[in-house]
Motif scaffolding. Structure first.
Motif, PDB file in Angstrom:
ATOM      1  N   THR A 198     -11.225 106.741  -8.905  1.00 51.05           N
ATOM      2  CA  THR A 198     -11.157 105.465  -8.185  1.00 51.05           C
ATOM      3  C   THR A 198     -10.455 105.635  -6.838  1.00 51.05           C
ATOM      4  O   THR A 198     -10.711 104.877  -5.906  1.00 51.05           O
ATOM      5  N   SER A 199      -9.604 106.655  -6.741  1.00 43.51           N
ATOM      6  CA  SER A 199      -8.917 106.924  -5.468  1.00 43.51           C
ATOM      7  C   SER A 199      -9.885 107.416  -4.396  1.00 43.51           C
ATOM      8  O   SER A 199      -9.557 107.428  -3.205  1.00 43.51           O
ATOM      9  N   ASP A 200     -11.108 107.838  -4.802  1.00 44.45           N
ATOM     10  CA  ASP A 200     -12.123 108.286  -3.844  1.00 44.45           C
ATOM     11  C   ASP A 200     -12.764 107.120  -3.098  1.00 44.45           C
ATOM     12  O   ASP A 200     -13.336 107.295  -2.018  1.00 44.45           O
ATOM     13  N   LYS A 203     -10.307 102.927   0.976  1.00 43.34           N
ATOM     14  CA  LYS A 203      -9.218 101.970   0.779  1.00 43.34           C
ATOM     15  C   LYS A 203      -9.540 100.582   1.335  1.00 43.34           C
ATOM     16  O   LYS A 203      -9.065  99.574   0.814  1.00 43.34           O
ATOM     17  N   ASN A 204     -10.332 100.526   2.401  1.00 48.30           N
ATOM     18  CA  ASN A 204     -10.657  99.216   2.957  1.00 48.30           C
ATOM     19  C   ASN A 204     -11.509  98.389   1.983  1.00 48.30           C
ATOM     20  O   ASN A 204     -11.434  97.159   1.964  1.00 48.30           O
ATOM     21  N   VAL A 208     -10.235  94.713  -0.243  1.00 45.11           N
ATOM     22  CA  VAL A 208     -10.968  93.447  -0.306  1.00 45.11           C
ATOM     23  C   VAL A 208     -11.398  93.114  -1.731  1.00 45.11           C
ATOM     24  O   VAL A 208     -11.230  91.979  -2.201  1.00 45.11           O
ATOM     25  N   LEU A 209     -11.954  94.106  -2.447  1.00 45.57           N
ATOM     26  CA  LEU A 209     -12.572  93.825  -3.750  1.00 45.57           C
ATOM     27  C   LEU A 209     -11.638  94.036  -4.936  1.00 45.57           C
ATOM     28  O   LEU A 209     -11.825  93.409  -5.986  1.00 45.57           O
ATOM     29  N   GLY A 210     -10.662  94.911  -4.806  1.00 50.29           N
ATOM     30  CA  GLY A 210      -9.761  95.194  -5.920  1.00 50.29           C
ATOM     31  C   GLY A 210      -9.901  96.636  -6.380  1.00 50.29           C
ATOM     32  O   GLY A 210     -10.902  97.294  -6.123  1.00 50.29           O
ATOM     33  N   CYS A 211      -8.895  97.118  -7.112  1.00 56.36           N
ATOM     34  CA  CYS A 211      -8.873  98.537  -7.478  1.00 56.36           C
ATOM     35  C   CYS A 211      -9.409  98.809  -8.877  1.00 56.36           C
ATOM     36  O   CYS A 211      -9.679  99.956  -9.220  1.00 56.36           O
ATOM     37  N   THR A 212      -9.589  97.797  -9.702  1.00 57.62           N
ATOM     38  CA  THR A 212     -10.111  98.024 -11.048  1.00 57.62           C
ATOM     39  C   THR A 212     -11.507  97.413 -11.189  1.00 57.62           C
ATOM     40  O   THR A 212     -11.917  96.553 -10.399  1.00 57.62           O
ATOM     41  N   HIS A 213     -12.204  97.865 -12.223  1.00 56.64           N
ATOM     42  CA  HIS A 213     -13.550  97.360 -12.523  1.00 56.64           C
ATOM     43  C   HIS A 213     -13.540  95.833 -12.648  1.00 56.64           C
ATOM     44  O   HIS A 213     -14.351  95.135 -12.026  1.00 56.64           O
ATOM     45  N   GLY A 214     -12.596  95.327 -13.441  1.00 56.96           N
ATOM     46  CA  GLY A 214     -12.514  93.884 -13.668  1.00 56.96           C
ATOM     47  C   GLY A 214     -12.178  93.110 -12.407  1.00 56.96           C
ATOM     48  O   GLY A 214     -12.740  92.026 -12.168  1.00 56.96           O
ATOM     49  N   GLN A 215     -11.254  93.635 -11.614  1.00 59.67           N
ATOM     50  CA  GLN A 215     -10.862  92.950 -10.377  1.00 59.67           C
ATOM     51  C   GLN A 215     -12.025  92.845  -9.403  1.00 59.67           C
ATOM     52  O   GLN A 215     -12.237  91.803  -8.785  1.00 59.67           O
ATOM     53  N   ARG A 216     -12.798  93.934  -9.282  1.00 59.90           N
ATOM     54  CA  ARG A 216     -13.925  93.915  -8.338  1.00 59.90           C
ATOM     55  C   ARG A 216     -14.993  92.906  -8.755  1.00 59.90           C
ATOM     56  O   ARG A 216     -15.498  92.140  -7.930  1.00 59.90           O
ATOM     57  N   ILE A 217     -15.343  92.909 -10.039  1.00 62.76           N
ATOM     58  CA  ILE A 217     -16.357  91.960 -10.510  1.00 62.76           C
ATOM     59  C   ILE A 217     -15.849  90.529 -10.368  1.00 62.76           C
ATOM     60  O   ILE A 217     -16.584  89.638  -9.931  1.00 62.76           O
ATOM     61  N   ASN A 218     -14.594  90.301 -10.702  1.00 62.94           N
ATOM     62  CA  ASN A 218     -14.015  88.959 -10.588  1.00 62.94           C
ATOM     63  C   ASN A 218     -14.049  88.469  -9.140  1.00 62.94           C
ATOM     64  O   ASN A 218     -14.414  87.321  -8.866  1.00 62.94           O
ATOM     65  N   THR A 219     -13.692  89.356  -8.212  1.00 61.31           N
ATOM     66  CA  THR A 219     -13.720  88.998  -6.788  1.00 61.31           C
ATOM     67  C   THR A 219     -15.131  88.623  -6.351  1.00 61.31           C
ATOM     68  O   THR A 219     -15.349  87.591  -5.703  1.00 61.31           O
ATOM     69  N   LEU A 220     -16.099  89.442  -6.715  1.00 61.46           N
ATOM     70  CA  LEU A 220     -17.479  89.237  -6.270  1.00 61.46           C
ATOM     71  C   LEU A 220     -18.100  87.993  -6.909  1.00 61.46           C
ATOM     72  O   LEU A 220     -18.786  87.222  -6.237  1.00 61.46           O
ATOM     73  N   ASN A 246     -19.085  90.445   1.401  1.00 61.52           N
ATOM     74  CA  ASN A 246     -20.449  90.969   1.479  1.00 61.52           C
ATOM     75  C   ASN A 246     -20.461  92.346   2.144  1.00 61.52           C
ATOM     76  O   ASN A 246     -21.126  93.277   1.670  1.00 61.52           O
ATOM     77  N   GLU A 247     -19.721  92.490   3.242  1.00 61.02           N
ATOM     78  CA  GLU A 247     -19.652  93.779   3.943  1.00 61.02           C
ATOM     79  C   GLU A 247     -19.043  94.856   3.045  1.00 61.02           C
ATOM     80  O   GLU A 247     -19.480  96.009   3.054  1.00 61.02           O
ATOM     81  N   SER A 248     -18.049  94.473   2.250  1.00 63.19           N
ATOM     82  CA  SER A 248     -17.397  95.427   1.347  1.00 63.19           C
ATOM     83  C   SER A 248     -18.344  95.867   0.238  1.00 63.19           C
ATOM     84  O   SER A 248     -18.367  97.044  -0.144  1.00 63.19           O
ATOM     85  N   LEU A 249     -19.150  94.933  -0.298  1.00 66.21           N
ATOM     86  CA  LEU A 249     -20.122  95.289  -1.327  1.00 66.21           C
ATOM     87  C   LEU A 249     -21.188  96.231  -0.755  1.00 66.21           C
ATOM     88  O   LEU A 249     -21.561  97.222  -1.399  1.00 66.21           O
ATOM     89  N   ILE A 250     -21.669  95.938   0.440  1.00 63.16           N
ATOM     90  CA  ILE A 250     -22.665  96.797   1.082  1.00 63.16           C
ATOM     91  C   ILE A 250     -22.096  98.197   1.310  1.00 63.16           C
ATOM     92  O   ILE A 250     -22.755  99.209   1.064  1.00 63.16           O
ATOM     93  N   GLU A 251     -20.837  98.252   1.751  1.00 63.65           N
ATOM     94  CA  GLU A 251     -20.197  99.550   2.004  1.00 63.65           C
ATOM     95  C   GLU A 251     -19.974 100.317   0.699  1.00 63.65           C
ATOM     96  O   GLU A 251     -20.152 101.538   0.640  1.00 63.65           O
ATOM     97  N   LEU A 252     -19.600  99.592  -0.366  1.00 67.47           N
ATOM     98  CA  LEU A 252     -19.389 100.229  -1.667  1.00 67.47           C
ATOM     99  C   LEU A 252     -20.706 100.773  -2.213  1.00 67.47           C
ATOM    100  O   LEU A 252     -20.772 101.873  -2.761  1.00 67.47           O
ATOM    101  N   ARG A 253     -21.768 100.002  -2.059  1.00 67.70           N
ATOM    102  CA  ARG A 253     -23.106 100.431  -2.493  1.00 67.70           C
ATOM    103  C   ARG A 253     -23.537 101.683  -1.712  1.00 67.70           C
ATOM    104  O   ARG A 253     -24.076 102.636  -2.279  1.00 67.70           O
TER     105      ARG A 253
END
Length: 335
Positions: A198-200, A203-204, A208-220, A246-253
Protein backbone atom coordinates in the motif's frame (compact mmCIF):
# COMPACT_ATOMS: atom_id res chain seq x y z
CA UNK A 1 -45.02 -0.82 -5.05
CA UNK A 2 -45.43 2.84 -5.95
CA UNK A 3 -41.96 3.62 -7.26
CA UNK A 4 -42.87 7.26 -7.85
CA UNK A 5 -43.18 7.89 -4.11
CA UNK A 6 -39.94 6.04 -3.28
CA UNK A 7 -37.48 7.20 -5.93
CA UNK A 8 -36.25 10.68 -6.80
CA UNK A 9 -37.36 12.50 -9.90
CA UNK A 10 -35.08 11.30 -12.69
CA UNK A 11 -34.94 7.71 -11.47
CA UNK A 12 -35.98 5.00 -13.93
CA UNK A 13 -39.52 3.87 -13.15
CA UNK A 14 -40.46 0.36 -14.21
CA UNK A 15 -43.73 1.53 -15.73
CA UNK A 16 -41.81 3.87 -18.04
CA UNK A 17 -39.44 1.25 -19.43
CA UNK A 18 -38.77 1.42 -23.16
CA UNK A 19 -39.54 -2.28 -23.04
CA UNK A 20 -38.08 -5.41 -24.60
CA UNK A 21 -37.23 -6.32 -28.16
CA UNK A 22 -40.01 -8.91 -28.00
CA UNK A 23 -43.14 -7.80 -26.20
CA UNK A 24 -44.27 -10.08 -23.39
CA UNK A 25 -46.88 -10.14 -20.65
CA UNK A 26 -45.98 -8.35 -17.43
CA UNK A 27 -45.18 -10.46 -14.37
CA UNK A 28 -47.88 -10.34 -11.67
CA UNK A 29 -45.38 -9.76 -8.84
CA UNK A 30 -42.04 -8.62 -10.24
CA UNK A 31 -41.24 -5.41 -12.09
CA UNK A 32 -39.57 -5.75 -15.52
CA UNK A 33 -36.17 -4.98 -13.97
CA UNK A 34 -36.66 -7.62 -11.28
CA UNK A 35 -37.45 -10.12 -14.03
CA UNK A 36 -34.25 -9.11 -15.86
CA UNK A 37 -32.17 -9.53 -12.71
CA UNK A 38 -33.60 -12.99 -12.08
CA UNK A 39 -33.08 -14.11 -15.68
CA UNK A 40 -29.44 -13.03 -15.57
CA UNK A 41 -28.73 -14.68 -12.19
CA UNK A 42 -30.24 -17.97 -13.37
CA UNK A 43 -28.34 -17.98 -16.66
CA UNK A 44 -25.50 -20.35 -17.49
CA UNK A 45 -23.27 -17.43 -18.45
CA UNK A 46 -23.64 -15.93 -14.97
CA UNK A 47 -22.64 -19.21 -13.32
CA UNK A 48 -19.52 -19.44 -15.49
CA UNK A 49 -18.23 -16.19 -13.98
CA UNK A 50 -17.10 -18.14 -10.90
CA UNK A 51 -14.37 -19.76 -13.01
CA UNK A 52 -13.31 -16.65 -14.93
CA UNK A 53 -10.26 -14.72 -13.76
CA UNK A 54 -10.47 -11.20 -12.39
CA UNK A 55 -6.70 -10.51 -12.33
CA UNK A 56 -4.87 -13.49 -10.82
CA UNK A 57 -5.01 -16.70 -12.87
CA UNK A 58 -5.28 -20.09 -11.12
CA UNK A 59 -4.11 -18.83 -7.74
CA UNK A 60 -3.69 -21.29 -4.88
CA UNK A 61 -5.52 -19.14 -2.34
CA UNK A 62 -9.27 -19.05 -1.77
CA UNK A 63 -9.52 -15.32 -1.18
CA UNK A 64 -8.62 -13.89 -4.58
CA UNK A 65 -11.43 -12.31 -6.56
CA UNK A 66 -12.98 -14.05 -9.52
CA UNK A 67 -15.18 -12.41 -12.14
CA UNK A 68 -18.20 -13.54 -10.09
CA UNK A 69 -17.07 -12.08 -6.77
CA UNK A 70 -16.16 -8.87 -8.61
CA UNK A 71 -19.72 -8.78 -9.98
CA UNK A 72 -21.15 -9.20 -6.47
CA UNK A 73 -18.97 -6.38 -5.14
CA UNK A 74 -20.06 -4.09 -7.99
CA UNK A 75 -23.68 -4.92 -7.19
CA UNK A 76 -23.22 -4.16 -3.49
CA UNK A 77 -21.44 -0.85 -4.10
CA UNK A 78 -23.85 0.29 -6.80
CA UNK A 79 -26.93 -0.57 -4.70
CA UNK A 80 -25.52 1.43 -1.79
CA UNK A 81 -24.94 4.43 -4.04
CA UNK A 82 -28.34 3.98 -5.67
CA UNK A 83 -30.16 3.84 -2.33
CA UNK A 84 -28.27 6.90 -1.12
CA UNK A 85 -29.35 8.87 -4.18
CA UNK A 86 -32.87 7.43 -4.36
CA UNK A 87 -32.68 5.40 -7.57
CA UNK A 88 -34.18 2.13 -8.77
CA UNK A 89 -32.16 -0.61 -7.08
CA UNK A 90 -33.74 -3.39 -9.15
CA UNK A 91 -32.49 -1.82 -12.37
CA UNK A 92 -29.09 -1.22 -10.80
CA UNK A 93 -28.83 -4.83 -9.68
CA UNK A 94 -29.82 -6.19 -13.10
CA UNK A 95 -27.18 -4.07 -14.85
CA UNK A 96 -24.52 -4.94 -12.26
CA UNK A 97 -25.18 -8.68 -12.49
CA UNK A 98 -24.99 -8.61 -16.28
CA UNK A 99 -22.20 -6.10 -16.87
CA UNK A 100 -19.32 -8.63 -17.20
CA UNK A 101 -21.28 -11.65 -18.38
CA UNK A 102 -19.51 -11.55 -21.75
CA UNK A 103 -16.00 -11.31 -20.32
CA UNK A 104 -13.36 -13.66 -21.68
CA UNK A 105 -11.26 -16.13 -19.71
CA UNK A 106 -7.91 -14.90 -18.35
CA UNK A 107 -9.05 -11.35 -17.57
CA UNK A 108 -7.39 -8.47 -19.46
CA UNK A 109 -5.07 -10.91 -21.26
CA UNK A 110 -7.99 -12.84 -22.72
CA UNK A 111 -9.77 -9.74 -23.94
CA UNK A 112 -6.54 -8.39 -25.39
CA UNK A 113 -5.94 -11.67 -27.24
CA UNK A 114 -9.42 -11.82 -28.76
CA UNK A 115 -9.23 -8.15 -29.67
CA UNK A 116 -6.07 -8.89 -31.66
CA UNK A 117 -7.51 -12.03 -33.29
CA UNK A 118 -10.89 -10.68 -34.38
CA UNK A 119 -10.93 -8.45 -37.47
CA UNK A 120 -13.31 -5.84 -36.02
CA UNK A 121 -11.91 -6.15 -32.50
CA UNK A 122 -13.49 -7.49 -29.33
CA UNK A 123 -15.01 -5.63 -26.36
CA UNK A 124 -16.46 -7.47 -23.40
CA UNK A 125 -19.27 -4.96 -22.85
CA UNK A 126 -20.54 -5.54 -26.39
CA UNK A 127 -20.20 -9.30 -25.91
CA UNK A 128 -22.20 -9.10 -22.66
CA UNK A 129 -25.09 -7.57 -24.59
CA UNK A 130 -24.75 -10.21 -27.29
CA UNK A 131 -24.83 -13.02 -24.73
CA UNK A 132 -28.07 -11.73 -23.23
CA UNK A 133 -29.70 -10.91 -26.57
CA UNK A 134 -28.88 -13.93 -28.70
CA UNK A 135 -26.64 -16.57 -27.08
CA UNK A 136 -28.35 -17.54 -23.83
CA UNK A 137 -31.09 -20.19 -23.84
CA UNK A 138 -29.62 -21.99 -26.85
CA UNK A 139 -29.65 -18.88 -29.00
CA UNK A 140 -33.08 -17.54 -28.05
CA UNK A 141 -31.70 -14.93 -25.67
CA UNK A 142 -33.21 -13.63 -22.43
CA UNK A 143 -35.25 -10.75 -23.90
CA UNK A 144 -33.82 -8.18 -21.47
CA UNK A 145 -35.16 -4.61 -21.26
CA UNK A 146 -33.47 -1.86 -23.25
CA UNK A 147 -32.44 0.05 -20.09
CA UNK A 148 -30.52 -2.94 -18.72
CA UNK A 149 -28.82 -3.65 -22.06
CA UNK A 150 -27.90 0.03 -22.38
CA UNK A 151 -26.37 0.13 -18.89
CA UNK A 152 -24.35 -2.99 -19.60
CA UNK A 153 -23.14 -1.70 -22.97
CA UNK A 154 -22.04 1.63 -21.52
CA UNK A 155 -20.47 0.48 -18.24
CA UNK A 156 -17.01 0.21 -19.78
CA UNK A 157 -14.44 2.95 -20.32
CA UNK A 158 -13.79 5.94 -18.14
CA UNK A 159 -12.98 8.76 -20.52
CA UNK A 160 -14.87 12.02 -20.88
CA UNK A 161 -13.71 12.10 -24.50
CA UNK A 162 -16.19 9.37 -25.48
CA UNK A 163 -19.96 9.65 -25.55
CA UNK A 164 -20.49 6.61 -23.37
CA UNK A 165 -23.07 7.75 -20.83
CA UNK A 166 -25.88 5.33 -19.96
CA UNK A 167 -29.44 6.48 -20.68
CA UNK A 168 -30.38 6.04 -16.99
CA UNK A 169 -28.83 7.32 -13.78
CA UNK A 170 -28.87 3.71 -12.61
CA UNK A 171 -26.63 2.69 -15.50
CA UNK A 172 -24.28 5.57 -14.71
CA UNK A 173 -24.06 4.40 -11.09
CA UNK A 174 -22.97 0.92 -12.17
CA UNK A 175 -20.25 2.39 -14.39
CA UNK A 176 -18.72 4.28 -11.45
CA UNK A 177 -19.23 1.34 -9.08
CA UNK A 178 -17.38 -1.00 -11.44
CA UNK A 179 -14.29 1.22 -11.28
CA UNK A 180 -14.59 1.75 -7.53
CA UNK A 181 -14.83 -2.01 -7.00
CA UNK A 182 -12.12 -3.36 -9.26
CA UNK A 183 -9.44 -0.76 -8.59
CA UNK A 184 -9.73 -1.29 -4.84
CA UNK A 185 -10.20 -5.05 -4.69
CA UNK A 186 -7.37 -5.54 -7.19
CA UNK A 187 -5.11 -3.56 -4.86
CA UNK A 188 -6.20 -5.89 -2.06
CA UNK A 189 -5.44 -9.00 -4.16
CA UNK A 190 -2.09 -7.57 -5.32
CA UNK A 191 -1.05 -6.96 -1.71
CA UNK A 192 -2.15 -10.51 -0.87
CA UNK A 193 -0.06 -11.83 -3.77
CA UNK A 194 2.96 -9.91 -2.44
CA UNK A 195 3.58 -7.85 -5.57
CA UNK A 196 2.28 -4.54 -4.21
CA UNK A 197 2.50 -2.65 -0.94
CA UNK A 198 0.00 0.00 0.00
CA UNK A 199 3.01 2.28 0.50
CA UNK A 200 3.58 2.02 -3.29
CA UNK A 201 0.37 3.94 -3.97
CA UNK A 202 1.17 7.60 -4.64
CA UNK A 203 0.77 9.67 -1.49
CA UNK A 204 -1.39 12.31 -3.15
CA UNK A 205 -3.99 9.59 -3.90
CA UNK A 206 -3.84 8.24 -0.35
CA UNK A 207 -4.33 11.75 1.00
CA UNK A 208 -7.62 12.15 -0.87
CA UNK A 209 -9.06 8.62 -0.87
CA UNK A 210 -7.60 7.04 2.28
CA UNK A 211 -4.92 4.48 3.07
CA UNK A 212 -7.04 1.36 3.63
CA UNK A 213 -9.38 -0.62 1.38
CA UNK A 214 -12.40 0.35 3.47
CA UNK A 215 -11.48 4.03 3.68
CA UNK A 216 -11.06 4.34 -0.09
CA UNK A 217 -14.38 2.69 -0.90
CA UNK A 218 -16.15 4.72 1.79
CA UNK A 219 -14.70 7.96 0.39
CA UNK A 220 -15.69 7.13 -3.18
CA UNK A 221 -19.19 5.86 -2.35
CA UNK A 222 -20.06 8.83 -0.16
CA UNK A 223 -18.62 11.31 -2.62
CA UNK A 224 -20.58 9.77 -5.48
CA UNK A 225 -23.84 9.99 -3.53
CA UNK A 226 -23.46 13.56 -2.29
CA UNK A 227 -21.95 14.95 -5.49
CA UNK A 228 -24.72 13.40 -7.59
CA UNK A 229 -27.41 14.77 -5.26
CA UNK A 230 -25.74 18.18 -5.58
CA UNK A 231 -25.76 17.81 -9.38
CA UNK A 232 -29.48 17.02 -9.39
CA UNK A 233 -30.24 19.96 -7.11
CA UNK A 234 -28.48 22.19 -9.64
CA UNK A 235 -30.48 20.67 -12.50
CA UNK A 236 -27.60 18.52 -13.77
CA UNK A 237 -29.09 15.04 -14.13
CA UNK A 238 -25.84 13.13 -14.00
CA UNK A 239 -23.95 10.75 -11.72
CA UNK A 240 -20.42 11.91 -10.98
CA UNK A 241 -17.67 12.28 -8.41
CA UNK A 242 -16.38 15.65 -7.24
CA UNK A 243 -13.26 17.11 -8.87
CA UNK A 244 -10.42 16.01 -6.56
CA UNK A 245 -11.96 12.61 -5.81
CA UNK A 246 -12.60 11.87 -9.49
CA UNK A 247 -9.03 12.88 -10.41
CA UNK A 248 -7.68 10.65 -7.63
CA UNK A 249 -9.71 7.65 -8.84
CA UNK A 250 -8.50 8.18 -12.42
CA UNK A 251 -4.90 8.44 -11.19
CA UNK A 252 -5.28 5.32 -9.03
CA UNK A 253 -6.75 3.39 -11.98
CA UNK A 254 -3.84 4.57 -14.17
CA UNK A 255 -1.38 3.43 -11.48
CA UNK A 256 -2.96 -0.05 -11.45
CA UNK A 257 -2.89 -0.37 -15.25
CA UNK A 258 0.75 0.66 -15.45
CA UNK A 259 1.96 -1.45 -12.53
CA UNK A 260 -0.37 -4.45 -12.30
CA UNK A 261 -2.78 -5.00 -15.22
CA UNK A 262 -0.27 -4.19 -17.98
CA UNK A 263 2.93 -3.99 -15.95
CA UNK A 264 6.03 -6.19 -16.17
CA UNK A 265 5.30 -8.13 -12.96
CA UNK A 266 2.54 -10.28 -14.49
CA UNK A 267 3.81 -10.13 -18.07
CA UNK A 268 4.98 -13.76 -18.21
CA UNK A 269 1.65 -15.11 -16.93
CA UNK A 270 -0.29 -12.83 -19.29
CA UNK A 271 1.72 -14.14 -22.24
CA UNK A 272 1.04 -17.76 -21.22
CA UNK A 273 -2.69 -17.05 -21.05
CA UNK A 274 -2.65 -15.36 -24.44
CA UNK A 275 -0.71 -18.28 -25.92
CA UNK A 276 -3.40 -20.70 -24.73
CA UNK A 277 -6.24 -18.57 -26.06
CA UNK A 278 -4.54 -17.90 -29.42
CA UNK A 279 -4.04 -21.60 -30.04
CA UNK A 280 -7.52 -22.68 -28.95
CA UNK A 281 -9.05 -19.98 -31.15
CA UNK A 282 -6.97 -20.94 -34.17
CA UNK A 283 -7.82 -24.62 -33.72
CA UNK A 284 -11.56 -23.98 -33.83
CA UNK A 285 -11.24 -21.57 -36.75
CA UNK A 286 -9.84 -24.56 -38.70
CA UNK A 287 -12.12 -27.17 -37.09
CA UNK A 288 -15.63 -25.68 -36.97
CA UNK A 289 -17.21 -29.15 -36.77
CA UNK A 290 -15.66 -29.64 -33.31
CA UNK A 291 -17.76 -26.87 -31.74
CA UNK A 292 -21.20 -27.33 -30.12
CA UNK A 293 -24.27 -27.06 -32.36
CA UNK A 294 -25.21 -23.51 -31.30
CA UNK A 295 -21.89 -22.09 -32.47
CA UNK A 296 -21.88 -24.08 -35.70
CA UNK A 297 -25.28 -22.55 -36.45
CA UNK A 298 -23.85 -19.07 -35.76
CA UNK A 299 -21.04 -19.82 -38.22
CA UNK A 300 -23.64 -20.64 -40.89
CA UNK A 301 -25.58 -17.42 -40.25
CA UNK A 302 -22.88 -14.91 -39.32
CA UNK A 303 -19.57 -16.38 -40.40
CA UNK A 304 -16.71 -18.45 -39.05
CA UNK A 305 -15.06 -15.69 -37.02
CA UNK A 306 -18.28 -14.72 -35.23
CA UNK A 307 -19.15 -18.28 -34.22
CA UNK A 308 -15.67 -19.09 -32.93
CA UNK A 309 -15.46 -15.77 -31.06
CA UNK A 310 -18.77 -16.46 -29.30
CA UNK A 311 -17.58 -19.94 -28.32
CA UNK A 312 -14.18 -18.81 -27.05
CA UNK A 313 -15.60 -15.78 -25.19
CA UNK A 314 -17.99 -18.02 -23.29
CA UNK A 315 -15.26 -20.30 -21.99
CA UNK A 316 -14.17 -20.16 -18.36
CA UNK A 317 -10.45 -20.32 -17.56
CA UNK A 318 -10.75 -23.99 -16.61
CA UNK A 319 -12.71 -24.92 -19.74
CA UNK A 320 -10.24 -23.10 -22.00
CA UNK A 321 -7.28 -24.85 -20.37
CA UNK A 322 -9.03 -28.22 -20.68
CA UNK A 323 -9.69 -27.53 -24.35
CA UNK A 324 -6.03 -26.59 -24.89
CA UNK A 325 -4.84 -29.76 -23.15
CA UNK A 326 -7.27 -31.95 -25.07
CA UNK A 327 -6.19 -30.45 -28.40
CA UNK A 328 -2.42 -30.07 -27.96
CA UNK A 329 -1.14 -32.18 -25.04
CA UNK A 330 -0.53 -35.91 -25.77
CA UNK A 331 -2.29 -38.30 -23.38
CA UNK A 332 0.10 -41.22 -23.92
CA UNK A 333 2.97 -42.27 -26.14
CA UNK A 334 2.45 -44.78 -28.94
CA UNK A 335 5.55 -46.81 -29.86
Amino acid sequence: MNEKTIFIKGAALSKDTVGREKEEQLDKIRTPYMVDRDRIVHSKSFRRLKHKTQVYIKTSGDHYRTRLTHTLEVSQISKTIGKGIGLNEDLIEAIAFGHDIGHVAFAHSGEEALNELVKDGFKHNEQSVRVLRCLEKDGRGLNITIEVLDGILKHSGFSKLTNNKAMTLEGQVVKYSDKIAYVNHDIDDSVREGILNTSDIPKNIIKVLGCTHGQRINTLVNDCIYNTLDNIEKGIIEVSLSGFVNESLIELRKFMFENIYLGNILKEERNKAKFVLYNVYNYYIKNIEKMPTLYKEIVEREGRERGVTDYIAGMSDDYCLLAFNKIYVPKFVIY
